[in-house]
Design an enzyme around this catalytic site. Sequence first.
Site, PDB file in Angstrom:
ATOM      1  N   CYS A  47       0.825  -1.206   0.000  1.00  0.00           N
ATOM      2  CA  CYS A  47       0.000   0.000   0.000  1.00  0.00           C
ATOM      3  C   CYS A  47       0.864   1.263   0.000  1.00  0.00           C
ATOM      4  CB  CYS A  47      -0.915  -0.010   1.224  1.00  0.00           C
ATOM      5  SG  CYS A  47      -1.829   1.523   1.470  1.00  0.00           S
ATOM      6  N   TRP A  80      -7.830  -6.505   5.566  1.00  0.00           N
ATOM      7  CA  TRP A  80      -6.446  -6.944   5.446  1.00  0.00           C
ATOM      8  C   TRP A  80      -6.224  -8.074   6.458  1.00  0.00           C
ATOM      9  CZ3 TRP A  80      -2.954  -4.669   2.000  1.00  0.00           C
ATOM     10  CH2 TRP A  80      -3.389  -3.490   1.386  1.00  0.00           C
ATOM     11  N   THR A 114      -8.708   0.236   6.716  1.00  0.00           N
ATOM     12  CA  THR A 114      -7.573   0.676   5.920  1.00  0.00           C
ATOM     13  C   THR A 114      -6.256   0.566   6.675  1.00  0.00           C
ATOM     14  OG1 THR A 114      -7.840   2.982   6.636  1.00  0.00           O
ATOM     15  CG2 THR A 114      -9.038   2.301   4.658  1.00  0.00           C
ATOM     16  N   VAL A 115      -5.178   0.494   5.908  1.00  0.00           N
ATOM     17  CA  VAL A 115      -3.831   0.674   6.425  1.00  0.00           C
ATOM     18  C   VAL A 115      -3.299   1.985   5.841  1.00  0.00           C
ATOM     19  CG1 VAL A 115      -3.269  -1.752   6.785  1.00  0.00           C
ATOM     20  CG2 VAL A 115      -2.900  -0.758   4.529  1.00  0.00           C
ATOM     21  N   TYR A 178      -5.330   6.315  -9.087  1.00  0.00           N
ATOM     22  CA  TYR A 178      -6.543   5.574  -8.736  1.00  0.00           C
ATOM     23  C   TYR A 178      -7.751   6.132  -9.491  1.00  0.00           C
ATOM     24  CZ  TYR A 178      -4.008   3.340  -4.903  1.00  0.00           C
ATOM     25  OH  TYR A 178      -3.116   2.607  -4.164  1.00  0.00           O
TER      26      TYR A 178
END
Length: 340
Positions: A47, A80, A114-115, A178
């Site tokens: 990521c 994740w 999220t990370v 993105y």
Amino acid sequence: MVEENYVKPGAEYVRDAQYVTTRITRDGRDGFVPEAGRYRLIAARACPWASRQIVLRRLLGLEEAISLGLAGPVHDVNSWTFDLDPGGKDPVLGYERLQQAYFALDPDYPLGITVPAWVDTTTGKLVSNDFRQLEVDMIDEWADFHRPGAPDLYPAELREEIDAIDSWVYRSINNGVYRCGFAGSQESYDKAYAELFDALDRASEILGSQRYLVGDHITLADIRLAMTLFRFDPVYHGHFKTNRSKLTEMPVLWAYSRDLFQTPGIGDTVDFVQIKQHYYLTQRDVNPSGVMPQGPELENWLEPHGRESLGGSPFGAGAAPGPVSAGERVPEDHTPLPRS
């Protein structure tokens, strides 16, 4: 939940920017103060947003103060996962999925898993996933834990300029790739594509006469741009259709990227295999077959960049970080960097 369908037919891609904004500060205004060993940074080398914090942790020398948990590159719709760890569990938190830290904070947590994510190891609860604020706080609020010789990555006299650059780099480059890849219409893709390459040309113009984006050493602005550039040819050029030019066909940005990649504390955190696995194997609405490309070759990342002639030095008045600890090294077959 992690997004299941990245592409919304007929729509422009809009990133979900709702985060848990709790801060860890010296004054403890949100109930959390910097404390060695208390917090765990959960990241993923795949990521770009999380990789920025992995780099900051290395450059600032926060390895002993903030432990690092690494999620695997391929996740499902829920979360994740810690499939890289023995038994599929994070060795500190005991979690199989990152969502467990989010649900420990709020059993009905409604937003994205999220990370990067910072977790309080004393409770197992998420503290924050507000990645841009966390970057600044690692520099400011954790200063007492920085290593001797840590570089000043966000100098007070340059912050306004760094923030101004970040405003267009974030929209048009970091998130711009993105917006191209997840565009749901030709119109939205064309718009994002034009903005992306206009911004890359703008960055190239700046970097044509100076070694770094702002000032005479690496700053937060460079780290934020670099994480996108490192992924450009392996992923974005093909997978996200950002194919006007490869990075290797943009001479200034290619030399700049090699300069940063060859800098201790930056390139030694990059795992090209996990990067490709994440995008090509996870984003099946973009790549339905799940086939992952073999290329590109990586040895050219170690070619001389020649940017020393522009002046400046990577760490300014600071010094390079020490070697990567054995437990945090990128596998040899995932990077072109030689082992010292």
